[in-house]
Design a protein around this motif. Structure first.
Motif, short mmCIF file in Angstrom:
data_model
loop_
_atom_site.label_atom_id
_atom_site.label_comp_id
_atom_site.label_asym_id
_atom_site.label_seq_id
_atom_site.Cartn_x
_atom_site.Cartn_y
_atom_site.Cartn_z
N ALA A 11 -7.15 11.34 -79.63
CA ALA A 11 -6.82 11.36 -78.20
C ALA A 11 -6.26 10.04 -77.70
CB ALA A 11 -8.03 11.77 -77.36
N MET A 13 -3.14 7.24 -76.68
CA MET A 13 -1.93 7.23 -75.88
C MET A 13 -0.68 7.39 -76.75
SD MET A 13 -0.52 7.12 -73.03
CE MET A 13 -0.19 6.14 -71.60
N THR A 15 -0.18 9.18 -79.27
CA THR A 15 0.06 10.57 -79.64
C THR A 15 0.86 11.29 -78.57
OG1 THR A 15 -1.95 10.59 -80.95
CG2 THR A 15 -1.02 12.73 -80.37
N SER A 16 0.58 11.03 -77.30
CA SER A 16 1.33 11.69 -76.24
C SER A 16 2.79 11.24 -76.24
CB SER A 16 0.69 11.45 -74.87
OG SER A 16 0.72 10.09 -74.53
N VAL A 19 4.40 13.11 -79.20
CA VAL A 19 4.63 14.52 -78.84
C VAL A 19 5.88 14.65 -77.97
CG1 VAL A 19 3.73 16.45 -77.46
CG2 VAL A 19 2.28 15.33 -79.16
N SER A 20 6.04 13.76 -77.02
CA SER A 20 7.23 13.77 -76.17
C SER A 20 8.50 13.61 -77.00
CB SER A 20 7.12 12.66 -75.13
OG SER A 20 8.27 12.62 -74.33
N LYS A 23 9.21 16.77 -79.00
CA LYS A 23 9.82 17.80 -78.15
C LYS A 23 11.30 17.54 -77.98
CE LYS A 23 5.68 19.02 -75.54
NZ LYS A 23 5.03 19.02 -74.21
N ASP A 36 2.02 20.36 -78.66
CA ASP A 36 0.95 19.81 -77.84
C ASP A 36 0.00 19.01 -78.72
OD1 ASP A 36 1.30 20.89 -75.07
OD2 ASP A 36 1.20 22.79 -76.14
N SER A 37 -0.73 18.11 -78.09
CA SER A 37 -1.74 17.35 -78.84
C SER A 37 -3.10 17.50 -78.16
CB SER A 37 -1.36 15.87 -78.93
OG SER A 37 -1.36 15.27 -77.66
N TYR A 38 -4.12 17.46 -78.99
CA TYR A 38 -5.49 17.58 -78.52
C TYR A 38 -6.37 16.68 -79.37
CZ TYR A 38 -3.66 21.84 -76.40
OH TYR A 38 -2.92 22.73 -75.68
#
Length: 103
Positions: A11, A13, A15-16, A19-20, A23, A36-38
């Motif tokens: 979780a 930062m 990783t987000s 992911v962006s 995409k 998506d990431s979780y």
């Protein structure tokens, strides 16, 4: 065909951001990927929704456990260099390879 890609991590930062970038890379290649990431703690809940599961390097020790939980899904760790450099295109290419080789 739309594919649901889930990246499990600790979780963070970074990783987000990855992911962006994934995409963006998928869009540029004309791929219909939902990414998506979780947190890895969500694996039991979110894993069934995935077509492909990736693990961030920081949770790679869960790889065998996740493969056992989801034997019908391709599961790999994100390439460590791609993760570290936030190279979304390289990770998308890894996913394409997973699909072609059905790992």
């Amino acid at each position: 065909m739309k594919r649901n890609i889930i990246l499990f991590c600790a979780a963070g930062m970074s990783t987000s951001i990855l992911v962006s970038r994934m995409k963006e890379a998928a869009h540029e290649k004309g791929l219909d990927y939902d990414v998506d990431s979780y947190a890895i703690s969500e694996a039991d809940k979110k894993g069934p929704e995935a077509d492909i599961i990736l693990l961030g390097p920081q949770v790679r020790y869960f790889l065998e456990d996740i493969k056992k939980k989801f034997p019908d899904k391709p599961v790999e760790c994100v390439d460590m260099q791609a993760y570290g450099t936030l190279d979304g295109e390289k990770v998308i290419n890894q996913i394409i390879n997973m699909i072609e080789n059905k790992t």
